[in-house]
Enzyme design. Structure first.
Site, PDB file in Angstrom:
ATOM      1  N   ASP A  67       0.714  -1.236  -0.090  1.00 51.17           N
ATOM      2  CA  ASP A  67       0.076   0.061   0.232  1.00 51.17           C
ATOM      3  C   ASP A  67       1.069   1.302  -0.008  1.00 51.17           C
ATOM      4  OD1 ASP A  67       1.042  -0.548   2.664  1.00 51.17           O
ATOM      5  OD2 ASP A  67      -1.223  -0.640   3.442  1.00 51.17           O
ATOM      6  N   ASN A 136      -8.871  -1.207  13.029  1.00 48.74           N
ATOM      7  CA  ASN A 136     -10.368  -1.242  12.361  1.00 48.74           C
ATOM      8  C   ASN A 136     -10.632  -2.452  11.634  1.00 48.74           C
ATOM      9  OD1 ASN A 136      -8.899  -0.357  10.339  1.00 48.74           O
ATOM     10  ND2 ASN A 136     -10.033   1.356   9.805  1.00 48.74           N
ATOM     11  N   HIS A 138      -8.333  -3.323   9.155  1.00 51.75           N
ATOM     12  CA  HIS A 138      -8.185  -3.045   7.689  1.00 51.75           C
ATOM     13  C   HIS A 138      -6.890  -4.091   7.438  1.00 51.75           C
ATOM     14  CE1 HIS A 138      -5.419   0.426   8.642  1.00 51.75           C
ATOM     15  NE2 HIS A 138      -4.505  -0.473   9.039  1.00 51.75           N
ATOM     16  N   GLU A 143      -9.705  -0.447   3.990  1.00 48.48           N
ATOM     17  CA  GLU A 143     -10.491  -0.031   5.049  1.00 48.48           C
ATOM     18  C   GLU A 143     -11.959  -0.587   5.084  1.00 48.48           C
ATOM     19  OE1 GLU A 143      -8.872   1.599   7.140  1.00 48.48           O
ATOM     20  OE2 GLU A 143      -8.470   3.600   6.534  1.00 48.48           O
TER      21      GLU A 143
HETATM   22  C1  F6R Z   1       0.845  -1.161   6.369  1.00 42.51           C
HETATM   23  C2  F6R Z   1      -0.378  -1.623   6.438  1.00 42.51           C
HETATM   24  C3  F6R Z   1      -1.508  -1.633   7.533  1.00 42.51           C
HETATM   25  C4  F6R Z   1      -0.761  -2.111   9.008  1.00 42.51           C
HETATM   26  C5  F6R Z   1      -1.630  -2.001  10.053  1.00 42.51           C
HETATM   27  C6  F6R Z   1      -1.248  -2.393  11.576  1.00 42.51           C
HETATM   28  O1  F6R Z   1       1.686  -1.352   5.237  1.00 42.51           O
HETATM   29  O2  F6R Z   1      -0.892  -2.116   5.284  1.00 42.51           O
HETATM   30  O3  F6R Z   1      -2.567  -2.260   6.938  1.00 42.51           O
HETATM   31  O4  F6R Z   1      -0.357  -3.506   8.813  1.00 42.51           O
HETATM   32  O5  F6R Z   1      -2.427  -0.898  10.038  1.00 42.51           O
HETATM   33  O6  F6R Z   1      -0.268  -1.496  11.896  1.00 42.51           O
HETATM   34  P1  F6R Z   1       0.629  -1.621  13.022  1.00 42.51           P
HETATM   35  O7  F6R Z   1       1.511  -2.888  12.681  1.00 42.51           O
HETATM   36  O8  F6R Z   1       1.585  -0.406  13.165  1.00 42.51           O
HETATM   37  O9  F6R Z   1      -0.260  -1.989  14.013  1.00 42.51           O
END
Ligand code: F6R
Length: 244
Positions: A67, A136, A138, A143
């Protein structure tokens, strides 16, 4: 879906790294899609150690970016491309030419998403994804609500993601409000999914991901339907529930 609960974050990182390294050992030319975010950073450090100490070879991998924030160039230190390069690609000795970027700053984001999907398709899909769990639900920036057939696309970030990402941007107002993300179709079609989840703040969403309704309101819940998913959680994320 298999769930492994590790005593702490260090053990989670080592176990997830060992699983990934074994998968690469079996398929050294695998296509991989590694998340950024905090959770997999310990795992990536463990992978770098495996490379240094045990000579595990990651150089045959092809890496697809999961992403990207909209309108953030590759050289901006906050870009997810840069983060992926610094934390995963470079420490593992993967050549830059083997990285397929999802260009958040593309002039035509729709075209960029379509051509990225085409590259994934031409590569025969993704062999291994390493995913973190959004607060959430995702996956990447899919999302909620996201349907399981959601393609690679431009997405507005939810208020919750703006808050959770604000630590990286020095305030909520600074966080880009849009992103491009590899679609749910790509993630759910991966031959192997490693989901890493750490910390007490993820307890609720992890429980819903494993046992809650399978619905667009929690995109990660679609992983329940897949046999080839391993969830690595630490005790803090698992909470007081009976161990699997
Ligand atoms: C990052 C991504 C996000 C994270 C998610 C969890 O490339 O795609 O989906 O994996 O927000 O983030 P952390 O690990 O910081 O809690």
């Amino acid at each position: 879906m298999r769930v492994i609960v590790a005593d702490n974050y260090e053990k989670l990182s080592a176990l997830a790294a060992a699983e990934f390294a074994a998968a690469v050992g079996a398929n050294p030319r695998a296509t991989v899609m590694p998340a950024t975010g905090n959770t997999p950073m310990g795992m990536y450090q463990e992978l770098a150690k495996l490379r240094e100490n045990d000579g595990t070879d990651f150089t045959g991998l092809t890496v697809f970016q999961l992403d990207a924030y909209r309108d953030i160039g590759r050289d901006d230190f906050r870009s997810l491309y840069g983060w992926m390069m610094r934390s995963f690609v470079e420490p593992l000795g993967i050549p830059e030419q083997a990285v397929v970027r999802l260009a958040g700053d593309a002039i035509d984001p729709e075209l960029e998403c379509a051509s990225f999907e085409q590259r994934v398709h031409e590569a025969g899909g993704i062999d291994i994804t390493i995913l973190g769990l959004g607060p959430n639900g995702h996956l990447g920036f899919n999302e909620p609500p996201s349907l399981p057939d959601a393609p690679t696309r431009r997405v507005p970030l939810t208020p919750e993601s703006l808050v959770s990402n604000s630590v990286y941007w020095g305030g909520e107002e600074q966080v880009p409000t849009e992103a491009l993300t590899a679609g749910m179709t790509i993630l759910l079609a991966a031959k192997q999914v490693l989901l890493v989840v750490s910390g007490e703040s993820k307890q609720g969403i992890l429980a819903r991901t494993l046992d809650g309704p399978i619905a667009p309101g929690n995109p990660a819940s679609y992983l329940q339907q897949l046999p080839n998913v391993i969830v690595f959680a630490d005790r803090a994320a698992w909470g007081d529930r009976a161990l699997p």
